[in-house]
Enzyme design. Structure first.
Site, PDB file in Angstrom:
ATOM      1  N   ASP A  67      -4.196   2.648   4.695  1.00 57.56           N
ATOM      2  CA  ASP A  67      -3.354   1.272   5.423  1.00 57.56           C
ATOM      3  C   ASP A  67      -2.886   1.639   6.913  1.00 57.56           C
ATOM      4  O   ASP A  67      -2.927   2.761   7.123  1.00 57.56           O
ATOM      5  CB  ASP A  67      -2.968   0.748   4.114  1.00 57.56           C
ATOM      6  CG  ASP A  67      -2.053   2.343   4.026  1.00 57.56           C
ATOM      7  OD1 ASP A  67      -2.027   2.864   4.174  1.00 57.56           O
ATOM      8  OD2 ASP A  67      -1.245   2.068   2.698  1.00 57.56           O
ATOM      9  N   ASN A 136       6.397  -1.119  -7.692  1.00 59.62           N
ATOM     10  CA  ASN A 136       5.673  -2.031  -8.146  1.00 59.62           C
ATOM     11  C   ASN A 136       4.283  -1.766  -8.375  1.00 59.62           C
ATOM     12  O   ASN A 136       3.328  -2.415  -9.315  1.00 59.62           O
ATOM     13  CB  ASN A 136       5.428  -3.436  -7.494  1.00 59.62           C
ATOM     14  CG  ASN A 136       4.899  -2.976  -5.351  1.00 59.62           C
ATOM     15  OD1 ASN A 136       4.089  -1.895  -5.607  1.00 59.62           O
ATOM     16  ND2 ASN A 136       5.331  -4.091  -5.439  1.00 59.62           N
ATOM     17  N   HIS A 138       1.891  -0.418  -6.381  1.00 58.08           N
ATOM     18  CA  HIS A 138       0.802  -0.476  -5.862  1.00 58.08           C
ATOM     19  C   HIS A 138       0.300   1.340  -5.097  1.00 58.08           C
ATOM     20  O   HIS A 138       0.646   2.042  -5.578  1.00 58.08           O
ATOM     21  CB  HIS A 138       1.174  -1.088  -3.612  1.00 58.08           C
ATOM     22  CG  HIS A 138       2.179  -0.521  -3.366  1.00 58.08           C
ATOM     23  ND1 HIS A 138       2.976  -1.199  -3.470  1.00 58.08           N
ATOM     24  CD2 HIS A 138       1.953   0.473  -3.285  1.00 58.08           C
ATOM     25  CE1 HIS A 138       3.675  -0.183  -1.619  1.00 58.08           C
ATOM     26  NE2 HIS A 138       3.697   1.069  -2.059  1.00 58.08           N
ATOM     27  N   GLU A 143      -0.885  -4.904  -3.611  1.00 55.04           N
ATOM     28  CA  GLU A 143       0.702  -5.438  -4.054  1.00 55.04           C
ATOM     29  C   GLU A 143      -0.113  -6.162  -5.147  1.00 55.04           C
ATOM     30  O   GLU A 143      -1.521  -6.379  -5.468  1.00 55.04           O
ATOM     31  CB  GLU A 143       0.790  -6.015  -3.540  1.00 55.04           C
ATOM     32  CG  GLU A 143       1.088  -5.752  -1.487  1.00 55.04           C
ATOM     33  CD  GLU A 143       2.202  -4.954  -1.973  1.00 55.04           C
ATOM     34  OE1 GLU A 143       3.085  -4.010  -3.885  1.00 55.04           O
ATOM     35  OE2 GLU A 143       3.101  -4.618  -1.154  1.00 55.04           O
TER      36      GLU A 143
HETATM   37  C1  F6R Z   1       1.326   4.660   2.398  1.00 54.88           C
HETATM   38  C2  F6R Z   1       0.059   3.982   1.159  1.00 54.88           C
HETATM   39  C3  F6R Z   1       1.542   3.489   0.086  1.00 54.88           C
HETATM   40  C4  F6R Z   1       2.615   4.995  -0.758  1.00 54.88           C
HETATM   41  C5  F6R Z   1       3.260   4.020  -1.697  1.00 54.88           C
HETATM   42  C6  F6R Z   1       4.459   4.893  -2.160  1.00 54.88           C
HETATM   43  O1  F6R Z   1      -0.293   5.016   3.120  1.00 54.88           O
HETATM   44  O2  F6R Z   1      -0.768   3.726   1.065  1.00 54.88           O
HETATM   45  O3  F6R Z   1       0.890   3.490  -1.574  1.00 54.88           O
HETATM   46  O4  F6R Z   1       1.846   5.411  -1.310  1.00 54.88           O
HETATM   47  O5  F6R Z   1       4.176   3.011  -1.381  1.00 54.88           O
HETATM   48  O6  F6R Z   1       5.011   5.515  -0.892  1.00 54.88           O
HETATM   49  P1  F6R Z   1       5.809   6.651  -0.636  1.00 54.88           P
HETATM   50  O7  F6R Z   1       5.104   8.318  -1.422  1.00 54.88           O
HETATM   51  O8  F6R Z   1       6.813   6.606   0.323  1.00 54.88           O
HETATM   52  O9  F6R Z   1       7.145   6.293  -2.189  1.00 54.88           O
END
Ligand code: F6R
Length: 241
Positions: A67, A136, A138, A143
């Site tokens: 992303d 959440n 994701h 989302e």
């Molecule tokens: C990042 C991504 C997100 C993160 C997720 C967890 O490229 O796609 O899905 O993997 O938000 O983030 P952290 O590792 O910061 O807790």
């Protein structure tokens, strides 16, 4: 689904990096699906260390990131392109022209998404997809929603995600409200999936993801249906198991 228990974040990073290392050794031209965020930072550090020791060679590998924030240029220090360059690509011998991240600067969402799906397809799909887990549920920026997404698309970030990511920005108002993300279907088409989960604050969502109902309201729950998923979680993240 295999679940590996790591003692702490350092142990988690080493175990997950070992799995990626094995992938690159066994298939040097692997297509690696990569993630940003806090979770993979230690993994990238380990891989860099092993590359610098001469144990790893990324010269034939390619990468496809999950992303990118919409509206941020690659040189913005909060963009995911900047993250990947500074935390990983600049320190290994991967060919940067084969490291793909959605173009956050392209205002035409349909064009960006179509182009990204074409890239994923022309690479022949992802061999090993690394994922972090949002509070959440994701994965990527998929989302909670009423249906599972398919290809790359533009999403409105939820307040939970904006709140979680504001720690990287000077204020919450600076967090972009939209992002481009690979879809759930594309993630599910990866041959292998490696999910890394660290910290007590992820314990409750991890339990729901692994043992709760499969629902687009918890996007990662669909991973229960994938044939080759490895979870590496630290003890703190496994406290509700
Ligand atoms: C990042 C991504 C997100 C993160 C997720 C967890 O490229 O796609 O899905 O993997 O938000 O983030 P952290 O590792 O910061 O807790």
């Amino acid at each position: 689904m295999e679940i590996y228990r790591a003692k702490d974040y350092k142990d988690l990073s080493r175990k997950a990096a070992n799995i990626i290392q094995a992938q690159v050794i066994l298939k040097p031209d692997s297509i690696l699906g990569l993630a940003t965020g806090s979770s993979p930072v230690g993994v990238y550090e380990k891989l860099i260390e092993w590359y610098q020791k001469g144990d790893l060679d990324f010269s034939k590998a390619s990468s496809i990131n999950l992303d990118e924030y919409k509206g941020l240029p690659p040189e913005n220090c909060q963009s995911y392109r900047y993250f990947m360059n500074t935390k990983f690509f600049d320190h290994i011998n991967i060919d940067k022209s084969r490291t793909f991240i959605p173009n956050g600067l392209e205002p035409d969402a349909d064009k960006t998404c179509r182009e990204y799906d074409n890239i994923i397809e022309s690479c022949g799909g992802v061999d090993l997809q690394l994922l972090g887990l949002g509070h959440n549920g994701h994965i990527g920026f998929n989302e909670p929603a009423d249906a599972f997404s398919r290809g790359t698309h533009c999403v409105n970030l939820t307040s939970s995600t904006i709140n979680a990511n504001k720690r990287f920005f000077s204020s919450e108002a600076d967090v972009p409200r939209q992002a481009y993300t690979m879809g759930i279907r594309s993630i599910m088409l990866a041959k292998k999936i490696l999910v890394i989960v660290s910290g007590k604050d992820k314990a409750s969502i991890l339990k729901k993801v692994l043992y709760g109902p499969i629902t687009p309201q918890i996007p990662a729950s669909i991973l229960q249906l994938h044939a080759n998923v490895t979870i590496v979680a630290d003890e703190a993240a496994l406290t509700q198991m």
